[in-house]
Structure formats: structure tokens, C-alpha cells
Design a protein around this motif. Structure first.
Motif, PDB file in Angstrom:
ATOM      1  N   LEU A  41       4.879  -4.558 -11.444  1.00  0.00           N
ATOM      2  CA  LEU A  41       5.798  -4.535 -12.452  1.00  0.00           C
ATOM      3  C   LEU A  41       5.512  -3.279 -13.419  1.00  0.00           C
ATOM      4  O   LEU A  41       6.306  -2.466 -13.827  1.00  0.00           O
ATOM      5  CB  LEU A  41       5.658  -5.878 -13.212  1.00  0.00           C
ATOM      6  CG  LEU A  41       6.433  -7.094 -12.654  1.00  0.00           C
ATOM      7  CD1 LEU A  41       5.902  -8.351 -13.186  1.00  0.00           C
ATOM      8  CD2 LEU A  41       7.877  -6.998 -12.781  1.00  0.00           C
ATOM      9  N   TYR A  42       4.191  -3.183 -13.527  1.00  0.00           N
ATOM     10  CA  TYR A  42       3.696  -2.091 -14.482  1.00  0.00           C
ATOM     11  C   TYR A  42       3.921  -0.880 -14.047  1.00  0.00           C
ATOM     12  O   TYR A  42       4.419   0.032 -14.829  1.00  0.00           O
ATOM     13  CB  TYR A  42       2.024  -2.521 -14.951  1.00  0.00           C
ATOM     14  CG  TYR A  42       1.641  -1.534 -15.774  1.00  0.00           C
ATOM     15  CD1 TYR A  42       1.710  -1.803 -17.196  1.00  0.00           C
ATOM     16  CD2 TYR A  42       0.630  -0.578 -15.657  1.00  0.00           C
ATOM     17  CE1 TYR A  42       1.433  -0.855 -18.273  1.00  0.00           C
ATOM     18  CE2 TYR A  42      -0.066   0.451 -16.595  1.00  0.00           C
ATOM     19  CZ  TYR A  42       0.541   0.307 -17.816  1.00  0.00           C
ATOM     20  OH  TYR A  42      -0.145   0.958 -18.884  1.00  0.00           O
ATOM     21  N   ASP A  43       3.598  -0.543 -12.840  1.00  0.00           N
ATOM     22  CA  ASP A  43       3.697   0.829 -12.519  1.00  0.00           C
ATOM     23  C   ASP A  43       5.057   1.181 -11.757  1.00  0.00           C
ATOM     24  O   ASP A  43       5.557   2.279 -11.423  1.00  0.00           O
ATOM     25  CB  ASP A  43       2.647   1.208 -11.512  1.00  0.00           C
ATOM     26  CG  ASP A  43       1.348   1.388 -11.907  1.00  0.00           C
ATOM     27  OD1 ASP A  43       1.232   1.612 -13.385  1.00  0.00           O
ATOM     28  OD2 ASP A  43       0.169   1.577 -11.426  1.00  0.00           O
ATOM     29  N   GLY A  44       6.113   0.092 -11.548  1.00  0.00           N
ATOM     30  CA  GLY A  44       7.270   0.437 -11.230  1.00  0.00           C
ATOM     31  C   GLY A  44       7.337   0.659  -9.646  1.00  0.00           C
ATOM     32  O   GLY A  44       7.783   1.921  -9.232  1.00  0.00           O
ATOM     33  N   SER A  76      15.863  -5.021   5.565  1.00  0.00           N
ATOM     34  CA  SER A  76      15.586  -4.163   4.352  1.00  0.00           C
ATOM     35  C   SER A  76      15.201  -4.924   3.145  1.00  0.00           C
ATOM     36  O   SER A  76      14.424  -4.055   2.101  1.00  0.00           O
ATOM     37  CB  SER A  76      17.022  -3.650   3.943  1.00  0.00           C
ATOM     38  OG  SER A  76      17.814  -4.381   3.419  1.00  0.00           O
ATOM     39  N   CYS A  77      15.163  -6.107   3.152  1.00  0.00           N
ATOM     40  CA  CYS A  77      14.321  -6.689   1.936  1.00  0.00           C
ATOM     41  C   CYS A  77      12.742  -6.762   2.309  1.00  0.00           C
ATOM     42  O   CYS A  77      12.028  -7.280   1.450  1.00  0.00           O
ATOM     43  CB  CYS A  77      14.928  -8.401   1.866  1.00  0.00           C
ATOM     44  SG  CYS A  77      16.742  -8.276   1.642  1.00  0.00           S
ATOM     45  N   VAL A  78      12.385  -6.440   3.623  1.00  0.00           N
ATOM     46  CA  VAL A  78      11.061  -6.347   3.892  1.00  0.00           C
ATOM     47  C   VAL A  78      10.479  -4.940   3.981  1.00  0.00           C
ATOM     48  O   VAL A  78      10.485  -4.585   5.189  1.00  0.00           O
ATOM     49  CB  VAL A  78      10.581  -7.046   5.109  1.00  0.00           C
ATOM     50  CG1 VAL A  78       9.331  -7.373   5.584  1.00  0.00           C
ATOM     51  CG2 VAL A  78      11.472  -8.713   5.040  1.00  0.00           C
ATOM     52  N   PRO A  79      10.366  -4.391   2.807  1.00  0.00           N
ATOM     53  CA  PRO A  79       9.982  -3.119   2.854  1.00  0.00           C
ATOM     54  C   PRO A  79       8.759  -2.434   3.908  1.00  0.00           C
ATOM     55  O   PRO A  79       7.863  -3.070   3.680  1.00  0.00           O
ATOM     56  CB  PRO A  79       9.712  -2.450   1.394  1.00  0.00           C
ATOM     57  CG  PRO A  79       9.352  -3.914   0.621  1.00  0.00           C
ATOM     58  CD  PRO A  79      10.244  -4.877   1.436  1.00  0.00           C
ATOM     59  N   SER A  80       9.056  -1.630   4.845  1.00  0.00           N
ATOM     60  CA  SER A  80       7.638  -1.114   5.420  1.00  0.00           C
ATOM     61  C   SER A  80       7.125  -0.049   4.983  1.00  0.00           C
ATOM     62  O   SER A  80       6.004   0.660   5.554  1.00  0.00           O
ATOM     63  CB  SER A  80       8.286  -0.781   6.879  1.00  0.00           C
ATOM     64  OG  SER A  80       9.187   0.077   6.908  1.00  0.00           O
ATOM     65  N   GLY A  81       7.865   0.681   3.751  1.00  0.00           N
ATOM     66  CA  GLY A  81       7.007   1.951   3.180  1.00  0.00           C
ATOM     67  C   GLY A  81       7.162   1.599   1.655  1.00  0.00           C
ATOM     68  O   GLY A  81       8.026   0.544   1.262  1.00  0.00           O
ATOM     69  N   LEU A  82       6.537   2.359   0.940  1.00  0.00           N
ATOM     70  CA  LEU A  82       6.351   2.421  -0.492  1.00  0.00           C
ATOM     71  C   LEU A  82       7.807   2.523  -1.070  1.00  0.00           C
ATOM     72  O   LEU A  82       8.346   3.411  -0.581  1.00  0.00           O
ATOM     73  CB  LEU A  82       5.395   3.506  -1.069  1.00  0.00           C
ATOM     74  CG  LEU A  82       5.253   3.463  -2.548  1.00  0.00           C
ATOM     75  CD1 LEU A  82       4.670   2.117  -3.111  1.00  0.00           C
ATOM     76  CD2 LEU A  82       4.373   4.713  -3.003  1.00  0.00           C
ATOM     77  N   ILE A  83       8.231   1.632  -1.943  1.00  0.00           N
ATOM     78  CA  ILE A  83       9.472   2.063  -2.778  1.00  0.00           C
ATOM     79  C   ILE A  83       9.222   2.171  -4.143  1.00  0.00           C
ATOM     80  O   ILE A  83       8.328   1.223  -4.865  1.00  0.00           O
ATOM     81  CB  ILE A  83      10.361   0.723  -2.611  1.00  0.00           C
ATOM     82  CG1 ILE A  83      10.853   0.455  -1.204  1.00  0.00           C
ATOM     83  CG2 ILE A  83      11.558   1.067  -3.478  1.00  0.00           C
ATOM     84  CD1 ILE A  83      11.858  -0.716  -0.998  1.00  0.00           C
ATOM     85  N   ILE A  84       9.529   3.392  -4.744  1.00  0.00           N
ATOM     86  CA  ILE A  84       9.576   3.506  -6.255  1.00  0.00           C
ATOM     87  C   ILE A  84      10.590   2.941  -6.933  1.00  0.00           C
ATOM     88  O   ILE A  84      11.787   3.514  -6.670  1.00  0.00           O
ATOM     89  CB  ILE A  84       9.214   4.979  -6.726  1.00  0.00           C
ATOM     90  CG1 ILE A  84       8.117   5.461  -5.709  1.00  0.00           C
ATOM     91  CG2 ILE A  84       9.012   5.240  -8.128  1.00  0.00           C
ATOM     92  CD1 ILE A  84       6.777   4.810  -6.177  1.00  0.00           C
ATOM     93  N   LYS A  85      10.299   2.033  -7.805  1.00  0.00           N
ATOM     94  CA  LYS A  85      11.392   1.207  -8.466  1.00  0.00           C
ATOM     95  C   LYS A  85      11.016   0.283  -9.435  1.00  0.00           C
ATOM     96  O   LYS A  85       9.981  -0.277  -9.389  1.00  0.00           O
ATOM     97  CB  LYS A  85      12.249   0.129  -7.157  1.00  0.00           C
ATOM     98  CG  LYS A  85      13.554  -0.412  -7.779  1.00  0.00           C
ATOM     99  CD  LYS A  85      14.118  -1.451  -6.708  1.00  0.00           C
ATOM    100  CE  LYS A  85      15.339  -2.119  -7.322  1.00  0.00           C
ATOM    101  NZ  LYS A  85      16.299  -1.282  -7.333  1.00  0.00           N
ATOM    102  N   ASN A  86      11.677   0.409 -10.739  1.00  0.00           N
ATOM    103  CA  ASN A  86      11.437  -0.442 -11.696  1.00  0.00           C
ATOM    104  C   ASN A  86      12.039  -1.752 -11.635  1.00  0.00           C
ATOM    105  O   ASN A  86      13.095  -1.891 -11.201  1.00  0.00           O
ATOM    106  CB  ASN A  86      11.911   0.094 -13.088  1.00  0.00           C
ATOM    107  CG  ASN A  86      11.294   1.114 -13.539  1.00  0.00           C
ATOM    108  OD1 ASN A  86      10.009   1.439 -13.527  1.00  0.00           O
ATOM    109  ND2 ASN A  86      11.888   2.371 -13.976  1.00  0.00           N
TER     110      ASN A  86
END
Length: 423
Positions: free
Chosen positions: A363-366, A388-398
Motif C-alpha cells: 500500500l505504502y510503496d504502490g 492474470s489475478c495471480v501476478p508472476s511478476g512485480l506490478i507497480i500500481k497504487n
């Protein structure tokens, strides 16, 4: 009037990172902290891999005096004190003064305490050496040892106690601390939990055959939550901690604020229906989630991400189904979901608090951290939610709202709702 409660400090001792900066990097990058354990191999465990934090002697001396470390061998207290004091310093709170701090309490959970010290004591007693046990045996082996150590180091004068609810312990401790602040009984609480390491903690699970034995030569691939090739959990250990504080108090002292706690719920399935000592009652799990949403004042459609319990056992598919039912969201409408256990293993009584720290950091770092070892999503899960709801890579998202749940032996459940802090 109910008070708003925020998180002003974080601390963590995890298999893939000791200290918040190292842990944050590992979580974002999908770095595993699971390795081969020679002791488990020598003892002929089926599962010979584990997640164990690396604590140096210099690090120990940063938190304990040489006198305190004499005869000290409780990893649970060690991990908990390091995580707890890091969270306290992170919150920019002063070190303990000459008088008790009546506004500060500690609610720090533990599953067991001082198992190695117990073993050492048993041998000395059997050898008629009772007088050589030392003066710190009781402090290391009482279940409230962790909160007692932290209470003394910080001079806490409010409630100082230890809860114990199996794998739910850490999430429950944070909710208990939240309730105490919200009701005006304390201004701030240091909350968290710790889980010991070693064969005397992990042997029972190995005997139950719930731990994986297929990855002794490939440790980092061993923990596989939500995967079709999951074969049991990897034992782990560590501690997570956070300072929860009355918002007014946090603002007055210009404290850093990581997130807000909106509320949550704790319940039990009573070991009725499909619930047993080791299996969840789905009706209770779903009720725990829906009541948590209700108490937090949010709807299922509002949740942006879930940090699940998800242990890499046969119950992962059932957990996803329970989330889908409770949130009334399926397929592509399902929130992002991840499991920290893919990187740390199952840290038992320390799991909930370590995973809550990871949740708050998102939450803090998005960002949304990846699920490693889940390239082969279980077909029962894929039939309920979109891959797609189970990410296998880092997602940058607020993200704005995150739900975190823990489910434990004894058919007990806890769910907490965290919110990105906004003035």
C-alpha cells in the motif's frame, strides 16, 4: 467515539530479508529465502529445506547485552525483539525512560517459546544438574517471554501480553492492538508475532506429511502456493512487527504513516461441518471475511488486492473459492492475490505478522509483489479466477484497499483490512 488507527512503524525478521529495506527489496524482486538445512538432512526429515532468517552475532549485540546473551538460545524471542525494536525506532519513538510509558502497550504473539531451552533444561534435570539451569530459563520458556522482553526494553506501561492462535497469531495480535487503541485504552501499541526455528518446532509437521519432500535439491522452488505442482508447505520462521497509533497522536508528533487500519474480524468454525483441527470450515472463513469488510465499512467490490494465507497445500483451491464467495467476485473481476509464503515458506505463528508487514508495504510503496513458483496455476483455481489475478511478476500500481487473512490449526480465522493513508 472510535479513534482512527494508523501504522507508524514497521519491523521484520524474515527468511528473505532482515530489516525493512532488505525485506522490501526481496519481496519486490521475488527473492526466496528458502535454503537447504543440513540439520534437517542429518535428522532424516522428509523435508530438508526451510526458511530461516540470517542473524549475525554483531546484530544480536545491537539488541541484547552480552549478559543477556549468556545462555540465551530462544530464536523466537531473538527474532521478535529485533523486529519489535526496529518497528519502534522506525516510528521515531524515544527509547525507554526512567518511568513506565502508560500510553504504550505491547501485544506480541507466539506459538511456542524456548523449545531449545526446554530441551537443554530437560537434559540438565535428568543429569541431576538442576542448579545449573541458569537464571533466564523461565523468561525464555514462558510463552509471554517475547512480550516481557520487549516490555522491559521499551518500558511499556500499558497492556503487555502475548496471544497464541497458531497461524492466525500475528494477524490476530494486530487486530487486538487495533481494538485497544480505537477504544481509547492506549495511544499506541507495538503488535506482531514471532515463530521459532529448528527441528523441534518443525518435526511435528514433517511427521504429519504436510511438508514438501520433492525439492530438497532445489530449495528455492519448494514453496509453491496456488501451483498445480505444489506438494506441501516449506517450514519457516521469523517475526513481523508494527507500531499502531492513534491518528491524533501520530499527527501531533509528525510521525511517518504507512497505512490506516480500518478494522477486521476474528472467528472460529468450531471444528464443525468440514472444519477440523487442521481443516477450515468454509462457512466460518467466508463469514470472517464478510464481517471484516462490514466492520471496516467497505464492500467486497472495493478491495484492490488480497494477501492470502495460501500455504502450498491442498487447501489453496478452497481458500480461493472462499474469497470468491465472500467478495462475490470471480474470474477477471477478482482482485489481485499473492502469497508471501512462496518466498519465505510458512513461518507458522510468525507468518501473519510478517505477511501484514508485506501487505502494508504494498500500500505504502504502490506495488503488488509477485507469486514465485506459480507458473502452473492450479486448474481448480483457474476455474474460479482469471490467471492474470495471480501476478508472476512485480506490478507497480497504487492500491487503496488490501485484505489480509490468516487461517490456522484449531479452525480459527482472522481477516484485517488495510487502507492507504490519506489526510
Amino acid at each position: 467515539m472510535d479513534r482512527r488507527v494508523v501504522i507508524t512503524g514497521l519491523g521484520v525478521v524474515a527468511p528473505n530479508g532482515v530489516g525493512v529495506p532488505a525485506f522490501t527489496n526481496a519481496v519486490k524482486m521475488g527473492i526466496s529465502g528458502i535454503s537447504h538445512d543440513r540439520q534437517l538432512q542429518d535428522l532424516q526429515f522428509s523435508c530438508q529445506i526451510a526458511g530461516k532468517p540470517e542473524i549475525t552475532e554483531n546484530m544480536k549485540l545491537s539488541y541484547f547485552s552480552e549478559l543477556e546473551l549468556r545462555g540465551f538460545n530462544s530464536t523466537g524471542i531473538l527474532y521478535g525483539v529485533i523486529a519489535g525494536l526496529e518497528a519502534w525506532a522506525d516510528a521515531k519513538l524515544p527509547s525507554n525512560g526512567p518511568e513506565p510509558d502508560w500510553d504504550t502497550g505491547i501485544l506480541f504473539g507466539s506459538g511456542t517459546s524456548g523449545v531449545d531451552k526446554f530441551r537443554e533444561s530437560i537434559y540438565k534435570i535428568d543429569d541431576l544438574q538442576t542448579r545449573r539451569l541458569g537464571s533466564n530459563v523461565v523468561a525464555q520458556t514462558m510463552n509471554s517471554g517475547i512480550s516481557a522482553y520487549l516490555g522491559g526494553k521499551l518500558g511499556a506501561g500499558n497492556q503487555v501480553t502475548t496471544n497464541s492462535s497458531a497461524c492466525v497469531t500475528g494477524t490476530e495480535s494486530i487486530l487486538m492492538a487495533f481494538d485497544r487503541i480505537r477504544s481509547g485504552q492506549a495511544k499506541r501499541m507495538l503488535a506482531g508475532s514471532t515463530g521459532e526455528s529448528g527441528p523441534y518446532i518443525w518435526a511435528g509437521f514433517d511427521a504429519m506429511r504436510v511438508c514438501t519432500f520433492r525439492h530438497n535439491d532445489t530449495p528455492e522452488k519448494g514453496s509453491r502456493p496456488m501451483s498445480a505442482s505444489a506438494s506441501g508447505f516449506v517450514p519457516g520462521s521469523g517475526a513481523g512487527a508494527m507500531v499502531l497509533e492513534d491518528l491524533e497522536s501520530a499527527i501531533q508528533r509528525d510521525a511517518p504513516i504507512y497505512a490506516e487500519v480500518l478494522g477486521g474480524n476474528v472467528n472460529s468454525g468450531g471444528q464443525r461441518g468440514e472444519g477440523t483441527m487442521t481443516a477450515p470450515n468454509s462457512a466460518a472463513v467466508q463469514r470472517c471475511i464478510t464481517e471484516a469488510l462490514k466492520k471496516a465499512g467497505v464492500k467486497g467490490k472495493d478491495i484492490d488486492a488480497i494477501n492470502g494465507h495460501l500455504t502450498a497445500t491442498s487447501k489453496d483451491s478452497l481458500e480461493i473459492e472462499n474469497w470468491a464467495e465472500a467478495l462475490d467476485r470471480r474470474e477477471a473481476d477478482f482482485p489481485y492475490i499473492n502469497s508471501l509464503k512462496s518466498m519465505t515458506g510458512h513461518c507458522l505463528s510468525g507468518a501473519g505478522s510478517i505477511e501484514c508487514v508485506a501487505s502494508v508495504l504494498q500500500l505504502y510503496d504502490g506495488f503488488i509483489f509477485p507469486n514465485i513458483n506459480c507458473e502452473d496455476l492450479h486448474p481448480e483455481i483457474a476455474s474460479v479466477i482469471n490467471p492474470s489475478c495471480v501476478p508472476s511478476g512485480l506490478i507497480i500500481k497504487n492500491i487503496n484497499l488490501l485484505a489480509k487473512a490468516s487461517f490456522g490449526f484449531g479452525d480459527v480465522n482472522a481477516c484485517i483490512i488495510f487502507k492507504k493513508y490519506k489526510n
